[in-house]
Design a protein around this motif. Structure first.
Motif, short mmCIF file in Angstrom:
data_model
loop_
_atom_site.label_atom_id
_atom_site.label_comp_id
_atom_site.label_asym_id
_atom_site.label_seq_id
_atom_site.Cartn_x
_atom_site.Cartn_y
_atom_site.Cartn_z
N LYS A 20 -36.83 29.66 24.16
CA LYS A 20 -36.57 29.65 22.72
C LYS A 20 -37.88 29.75 21.96
O LYS A 20 -38.91 29.28 22.45
CB LYS A 20 -35.82 28.37 22.34
CG LYS A 20 -34.42 28.28 22.92
CD LYS A 20 -33.75 26.98 22.50
CE LYS A 20 -32.32 26.90 23.05
NZ LYS A 20 -31.63 25.66 22.64
N PRO A 21 -37.87 30.37 20.77
CA PRO A 21 -36.74 30.88 20.01
C PRO A 21 -36.48 32.37 20.19
O PRO A 21 -35.83 32.98 19.34
CB PRO A 21 -37.17 30.59 18.58
CG PRO A 21 -38.64 30.83 18.59
CD PRO A 21 -39.11 30.36 19.95
N PHE A 22 -36.96 32.97 21.26
CA PHE A 22 -36.78 34.41 21.46
C PHE A 22 -35.31 34.74 21.73
O PHE A 22 -34.63 34.02 22.46
CB PHE A 22 -37.64 34.89 22.64
CG PHE A 22 -39.12 34.77 22.38
CD1 PHE A 22 -39.80 35.77 21.71
CD2 PHE A 22 -39.83 33.66 22.80
CE1 PHE A 22 -41.16 35.67 21.46
CE2 PHE A 22 -41.19 33.54 22.56
CZ PHE A 22 -41.86 34.55 21.89
N ASP A 23 -34.85 35.85 21.16
CA ASP A 23 -33.49 36.30 21.42
C ASP A 23 -33.35 36.78 22.86
O ASP A 23 -32.29 36.62 23.48
CB ASP A 23 -33.12 37.45 20.46
CG ASP A 23 -33.18 37.01 19.01
OD1 ASP A 23 -32.63 35.93 18.71
OD2 ASP A 23 -33.77 37.73 18.19
N ARG A 24 -34.43 37.35 23.39
CA ARG A 24 -34.46 37.82 24.77
C ARG A 24 -35.91 37.93 25.20
O ARG A 24 -36.78 38.22 24.37
CB ARG A 24 -33.76 39.18 24.91
CG ARG A 24 -33.74 39.72 26.32
CD ARG A 24 -33.03 41.06 26.41
NE ARG A 24 -33.10 41.61 27.75
CZ ARG A 24 -32.63 42.80 28.11
NH1 ARG A 24 -32.03 43.58 27.21
NH2 ARG A 24 -32.75 43.24 29.36
N VAL A 25 -36.16 37.69 26.47
CA VAL A 25 -37.51 37.83 27.01
C VAL A 25 -37.48 38.83 28.16
O VAL A 25 -36.67 38.72 29.08
CB VAL A 25 -38.08 36.48 27.50
CG1 VAL A 25 -39.48 36.68 28.09
CG2 VAL A 25 -38.15 35.47 26.35
N PHE A 26 -38.38 39.81 28.10
CA PHE A 26 -38.51 40.83 29.13
C PHE A 26 -39.69 40.50 30.04
O PHE A 26 -40.69 39.91 29.60
CB PHE A 26 -38.76 42.21 28.51
CG PHE A 26 -37.60 42.75 27.72
CD1 PHE A 26 -36.71 43.66 28.30
CD2 PHE A 26 -37.38 42.35 26.41
CE1 PHE A 26 -35.64 44.16 27.57
CE2 PHE A 26 -36.32 42.85 25.68
CZ PHE A 26 -35.44 43.76 26.26
N GLY A 27 -39.60 40.89 31.30
CA GLY A 27 -40.73 40.78 32.20
C GLY A 27 -41.77 41.82 31.86
O GLY A 27 -41.49 42.82 31.20
N ARG A 28 -43.01 41.59 32.32
CA ARG A 28 -44.10 42.52 32.02
C ARG A 28 -43.78 43.93 32.51
O ARG A 28 -44.18 44.91 31.87
CB ARG A 28 -45.38 41.99 32.66
CG ARG A 28 -46.67 42.69 32.26
CD ARG A 28 -47.14 42.30 30.87
NE ARG A 28 -47.48 40.89 30.73
CZ ARG A 28 -48.65 40.35 31.05
NH1 ARG A 28 -49.60 41.08 31.60
NH2 ARG A 28 -48.88 39.07 30.83
#
Length: 311
Positions: A173-181
Motif C-alpha cells: 500500500k498505497p499502490f494500486d498495483r506493483v510490477f516486478g523490475r
C-alpha cells in the motif's frame, strides 16, 4: 558496541548536529572537519563518523560505525571499497511526505501552466491557456520503499491511479498495483507521470537508458532518486523526441550540474539543486541516538544498511 564517546562530524550540518547532540548532555566529545580536512588521526580517534559523504583521501577502515546524514547511502557503498566490519546506519526523517509534496508541486506547476503564466506576467501579457487536470492521470513510481510510498500517497490524495515498480513486485500500500523490475515496460507505456525513487545500486545504475525510455509515450519524468539512475544523453534525446514531454530533475550525475549541460536550456525541464528533502539536525540526531540505544542493548539498529543490497 559498548561505548560511543568520540564523534567525528564532517561536511554540511556538522555544527548543527554537534550542537543538537551536545544539548542532550551525554558526554560526547566532538571533532568537526571539512571532508578534505579529515586525517588518519581523526579516523583513529573516532568511535563514529557522521556525515553525508566519506572523507576525501582517507579510508574509513578502522571506524566501527558510520552514520549517514541522508536517507541514501550510495555515496559510502556504491562502487566503493566498504569495510565489511564497519556498521553503516542511515537517517530517518519525514522524507516521504516532503518528497511527495515536491513531486506533486512539480506536477501541478506544469499541469496548471504556472511557468508560462509567470513568464507572461513579466511580459505584461494577458495570457490565457486552459489548464490540464492532474486528477485521473496515471502515475508510475519506480521504487516502493518509504519515499516511494510517500510519493504515491500524495498523488492518490489528488485522485491519481498509482502503480509501483520494485525488484520483487510485491504488493504494498498505497499502490494500486506493483510490477516486478522485469515487467517495467508495461507501466511505463501507460504512465503520464514517471517518478524515480529507487536507491542507486548496480541494478538501478543507468536503468533509464535509451532502450527503457523507448517505452515512454509522452510521459513527464520526475527524478528525486540519484542522477546515475538516468542516462542523461538518452534523457535529452527523449525530451527532444517527445517520448518525454518534460522532466523535473532534482539530482544529476554531476552536481552542481555543469553550466554546459543542455538540460539548462530546455524549456520543458525544471531543475532544482538536490533539495527535494533536506535533512534537519534534529532528524539526524534522533536517528543517531535511536541507533545508539539499540546498539547498547546488543541489537542491530533498525536503520542499519545492508551493504550488499545497497540500502
Amino acid at each position: 558496541m559498548n561505548e560511543v564517546k568520540n564523534i567525528l562530524l564532517a561536511g554540511r550540518l556538522k555544527e548543527e548536529v554537534a550542537e543538537w547532540l551536545e544539548g542532550k548532555r551525554m558526554g560526547f566529545e566532538f571533532r568537526l572537519r571539512e571532508y578534505k580536512e579529515v586525517t588518519v588521526g581523526d579516523i583513529g580517534w573516532a568511535d563514529v563518523y557522521i556525515a553525508f559523504y566519506p572523507p576525501k583521501g582517507v579510508s574509513l577502515a578502522g571506524v566501527k560505525w558510520v552514520h549517514a546524514l541522508g536517507a541514501g547511502v550510495d555515496f559510502f557503498i556504491f562502487r566503493q571499497d566498504w569495510p565489511k566490519e564497519t556498521l553503516l546506519t542511515r537517517t530517518k526523517g519525514d522524507f516521504g511526505n516532503r518528497i511527495g509534496e515536491y513531486c506533486v508541486a512539480r506536477a501541478l506547476a506544469v499541469t496548471q501552466n504556472l511557468v508560462e503564466l509567470w513568464e507572461a506576467q513579466w511580459r505584461h501579457e494577458w495570457y490565457r491557456k486552459e489548464a490540464g487536470l492532474l486528477r485521473g492521470s496515471q502515475v508510475a513510481i519506480v521504487g516502493t520503499g518509504e519515499v516511494g510510498r510517500g510519493i504515491a500517497a500524495k498523488f492518490k490524495a489528488l485522485g491519481c491511479p498509482v502503480e509501483g515498480i520494485s525488484i520483487s513486485g510485491k504488493a504494498v500500500k498505497p499502490f494500486d498495483r506493483v510490477f516486478g523490475r522485469d515487467e517495467i515496460a508495461e507501466p511505463l507505456k501507460k504512465a503520464e507521470w514517471i517518478v524515480l525513487a529507487v536507491p542507486l545500486t548496480e541494478e538501478s545504475y543507468m536503468m533509464f537508458n535509451e532502450s527503457l525510455l523507448e517505452n515512454c509515450r509522452g510521459a513527464y519524468l520526475i527524478n528525486i532518486a540519484r542522477g546515475e539512475v538516468v542516462d542523461e544523453d538518452a534523457l535529452v534525446e527523449a525530451l527532444d523526441s517527445g517520448r518525454l514531454w518534460g522532466a523535473a530533475l532534482d539530482v544529476f550525475v554531476e552536481e552542481p550540474l555543469p553550466a554546459e549541460s543542455p538540460l539548462w536550456e530546455m524549456p520543458n525541464v525544471l531543475i532544482s539543486p538536490h533539495i527535494a528533502a533536506i535533512t534537519s539536525a534534529e532528524e539526524a540526531g534522533e536517528s543517531f541516538l535511536a541507533c545508539l540505544a539499540e546498539l547498547q542493548k546488543g541489537q542491530r539498529p533498525k536503520l542499519a544498511v545492508d551493504s550488499e543490497k545497497g540500502y
